[in-house]
Design a protein around this motif. Structure first.
Motif, PDB file in Angstrom:
ATOM      1  N   VAL A  46      31.853  29.734  84.417  1.00 51.55           N
ATOM      2  CA  VAL A  46      31.088  28.716  85.075  1.00 51.55           C
ATOM      3  C   VAL A  46      30.579  28.055  83.800  1.00 51.55           C
ATOM      4  N   LEU A  47      30.442  26.662  83.931  1.00 53.51           N
ATOM      5  CA  LEU A  47      29.691  25.806  83.095  1.00 53.51           C
ATOM      6  C   LEU A  47      28.172  25.467  83.857  1.00 53.51           C
ATOM      7  N   ALA A  48      27.338  26.003  83.180  1.00 53.90           N
ATOM      8  CA  ALA A  48      25.837  25.603  83.647  1.00 53.90           C
ATOM      9  C   ALA A  48      25.254  24.622  82.904  1.00 53.90           C
ATOM     10  N   ILE A  49      24.282  23.398  83.646  1.00 55.60           N
ATOM     11  CA  ILE A  49      23.787  22.291  82.886  1.00 55.60           C
ATOM     12  C   ILE A  49      22.468  22.173  83.308  1.00 55.60           C
ATOM     13  N   ASP A  50      21.703  22.242  82.520  1.00 61.39           N
ATOM     14  CA  ASP A  50      20.269  21.795  82.813  1.00 61.39           C
ATOM     15  C   ASP A  50      19.751  20.288  81.966  1.00 61.39           C
ATOM     16  N   THR A  51      19.281  19.476  82.755  1.00 58.67           N
ATOM     17  CA  THR A  51      18.854  18.316  82.096  1.00 58.67           C
ATOM     18  C   THR A  51      17.413  17.861  83.021  1.00 58.67           C
ATOM     19  N   ALA A  52      16.878  18.998  83.632  1.00 60.23           N
ATOM     20  CA  ALA A  52      16.021  18.368  84.730  1.00 60.23           C
ATOM     21  C   ALA A  52      14.550  18.434  84.318  1.00 60.23           C
ATOM     22  N   GLY A  53      14.462  18.741  82.930  1.00 58.79           N
ATOM     23  CA  GLY A  53      12.929  18.730  82.482  1.00 58.79           C
ATOM     24  C   GLY A  53      13.033  18.217  80.916  1.00 58.79           C
ATOM     25  N   VAL A  54      12.159  18.810  80.299  1.00 58.97           N
ATOM     26  CA  VAL A  54      12.305  18.616  78.676  1.00 58.97           C
ATOM     27  C   VAL A  54      13.260  19.121  77.926  1.00 58.97           C
ATOM     28  N   ASP A  55      14.125  20.175  78.433  1.00 56.24           N
ATOM     29  CA  ASP A  55      15.203  20.576  77.795  1.00 56.24           C
ATOM     30  C   ASP A  55      16.773  20.164  78.021  1.00 56.24           C
ATOM     31  N   CYS A  56      17.336  20.018  77.156  1.00 59.54           N
ATOM     32  CA  CYS A  56      18.806  19.514  77.407  1.00 59.54           C
ATOM     33  C   CYS A  56      19.780  20.839  77.301  1.00 59.54           C
ATOM     34  N   ALA A  57      20.367  21.524  78.019  1.00 65.59           N
ATOM     35  CA  ALA A  57      20.974  22.760  77.877  1.00 65.59           C
ATOM     36  C   ALA A  57      22.277  22.863  78.763  1.00 65.59           C
ATOM     37  N   ALA A  58      23.082  23.583  77.974  1.00 68.07           N
ATOM     38  CA  ALA A  58      24.429  24.049  78.553  1.00 68.07           C
ATOM     39  C   ALA A  58      24.800  25.457  78.272  1.00 68.07           C
ATOM     40  N   ALA A  59      25.540  26.042  79.263  1.00 66.82           N
ATOM     41  CA  ALA A  59      26.057  27.401  78.856  1.00 66.82           C
ATOM     42  C   ALA A  59      27.454  27.546  79.443  1.00 66.82           C
ATOM     43  N   VAL A  60      27.908  28.436  79.072  1.00 61.38           N
ATOM     44  CA  VAL A  60      29.476  29.000  79.563  1.00 61.38           C
ATOM     45  C   VAL A  60      29.065  30.454  80.019  1.00 61.38           C
ATOM     46  N   PHE A  61      29.457  30.571  81.142  1.00 58.48           N
ATOM     47  CA  PHE A  61      29.043  32.010  81.582  1.00 58.48           C
ATOM     48  C   PHE A  61      30.322  32.625  82.504  1.00 58.48           C
ATOM     49  N   ASP A  62      30.582  33.982  82.270  1.00 54.02           N
ATOM     50  CA  ASP A  62      31.789  34.682  82.798  1.00 54.02           C
ATOM     51  C   ASP A  62      30.798  35.476  83.948  1.00 54.02           C
ATOM     52  N   SER A  63      30.957  35.161  85.255  1.00 54.52           N
ATOM     53  CA  SER A  63      30.272  35.841  86.058  1.00 54.52           C
ATOM     54  C   SER A  63      30.826  36.972  86.441  1.00 54.52           C
ATOM     55  N   ASP A  64      32.060  37.571  86.337  1.00 51.20           N
ATOM     56  CA  ASP A  64      32.823  38.533  86.454  1.00 51.20           C
ATOM     57  C   ASP A  64      32.153  39.836  85.788  1.00 51.20           C
ATOM     58  N   THR A  65      31.975  39.330  84.406  1.00 51.44           N
ATOM     59  CA  THR A  65      31.270  40.140  83.458  1.00 51.44           C
ATOM     60  C   THR A  65      29.839  40.203  83.441  1.00 51.44           C
ATOM     61  N   GLY A  66      29.176  38.943  84.043  1.00 50.27           N
ATOM     62  CA  GLY A  66      27.863  38.836  83.738  1.00 50.27           C
ATOM     63  C   GLY A  66      27.262  38.425  82.342  1.00 50.27           C
ATOM     64  N   THR A  67      28.204  37.670  81.805  1.00 44.43           N
ATOM     65  CA  THR A  67      28.189  37.565  80.024  1.00 44.43           C
ATOM     66  C   THR A  67      27.951  36.047  79.856  1.00 44.43           C
ATOM     67  N   ILE A  68      26.990  35.498  79.075  1.00 42.70           N
ATOM     68  CA  ILE A  68      26.960  34.249  78.505  1.00 42.70           C
ATOM     69  C   ILE A  68      27.927  34.168  77.295  1.00 42.70           C
ATOM     70  N   LEU A  69      28.787  33.246  77.414  1.00 39.77           N
ATOM     71  CA  LEU A  69      29.918  33.210  76.582  1.00 39.77           C
ATOM     72  C   LEU A  69      29.670  32.165  75.219  1.00 39.77           C
ATOM     73  N   GLY A  70      28.810  31.169  75.613  1.00 36.86           N
ATOM     74  CA  GLY A  70      28.258  30.226  74.737  1.00 36.86           C
ATOM     75  C   GLY A  70      27.121  29.634  75.256  1.00 36.86           C
ATOM     76  N   ARG A  71      26.298  29.035  74.577  1.00 42.07           N
ATOM     77  CA  ARG A  71      25.246  28.318  75.090  1.00 42.07           C
ATOM     78  C   ARG A  71      24.450  27.689  73.890  1.00 42.07           C
ATOM     79  N   VAL A  72      23.929  26.700  74.427  1.00 41.75           N
ATOM     80  CA  VAL A  72      23.030  25.613  73.408  1.00 41.75           C
ATOM     81  C   VAL A  72      22.068  24.889  74.193  1.00 41.75           C
TER      82      VAL A  72
END
Length: 215
Positions: A3-29
């Protein structure tokens, strides 16, 4: 599922790559930038993918915060997420910022009132229990919110919590942790194209009084 997650709804600009099978964040900024999400988002997605050692072709779902929040920021995030999902042929899901806030509570299984200071004596709010929403997100007048906020046993989260003690207090902006956005995105049911969750019109409006009439 990746999963690629994106947030720009507030003061942050953020993205993360998430493996939902293992519940692990693989990359984030994540960066607190206030404005300029459109200029920064795609580069941040690239950084998250590089950290995860994956490419866009590996993504199986896109998740994005849909509000309530910054009118312009929400438009940037939702448009970007929908465009990527269409290009990649993957599903796209929307995540409420109020749900994200609710899960930041120390005991989210108990009654929680997630509330964002919408200014102009108004509050975006939603009740949760056991992390599940109890009713729809609402735009409340300040007095209505204050009456709900003092119910015994309820936990307040979000920038509007500070308004309970002092109506004149300057509240800090809300942050929507991208790790929580990613986890909710991975668990959400497919819902078609996500739409912005606007509970109020934009603050900036055209100055129609100066418009030139057309013949």
């Amino acid at each position: 599922m990746i999963v690629l997650a994106i947030d720009t709804a507030g003061v942050d600009c953020a993205a993360a790559v998430f493996d939902s099978d293992t519940g692990t964040i693989l990359g984030r900024v994540s960066e607190t930038i206030g404005r300029g999400h459109a200029e920064r988002l795609m580069a941040m997605i690239d950084v998250a993918l590089d950290e995860a050692k994956l490419t866009l072709a590996d993504l199986q779902r896109i998740g994005v915060t849909v509000g309530p929040g910054s009118f312009t920021g929400i438009r940037v995030g939702v448009a970007s997420a929908r465009g990527l999902a269409l290009a990649l042929g993957v599903e796209c899901v929307g995540v409420s910022t109020l749900e994200v806030l609710a899960q930041t509570a120390s005991e989210p299984e108990k009654p929680v009132l997630a509330a964002i200071n919408a200014h102009r004596d108004q509050v975006y709010a939603q009740s949760f229990e056991h992390s599940a929403p109890q009713g729809e997100p609402l735009l409340l007048e300040l007095d209505d919110y204050l009456a709900r906020a003092v119910v015994p046993g309820i936990t307040l989260v979000g920038s509007a919590a500070a308004l309970v003690a002092d109506r004149e207090v300057e509240t800090a902006p809300d942050h929507y942790p991208i790790e929580i956005v990613a986890r909710i995105s991975g668990m959400a049911k497919a819902q078609g194209k996500p739409k912005p969750l606007y509970l109020r019109g934009p603050d900036a409006k055209p100055q129609t009084g100066f418009a030139v009439s057309r013949a």
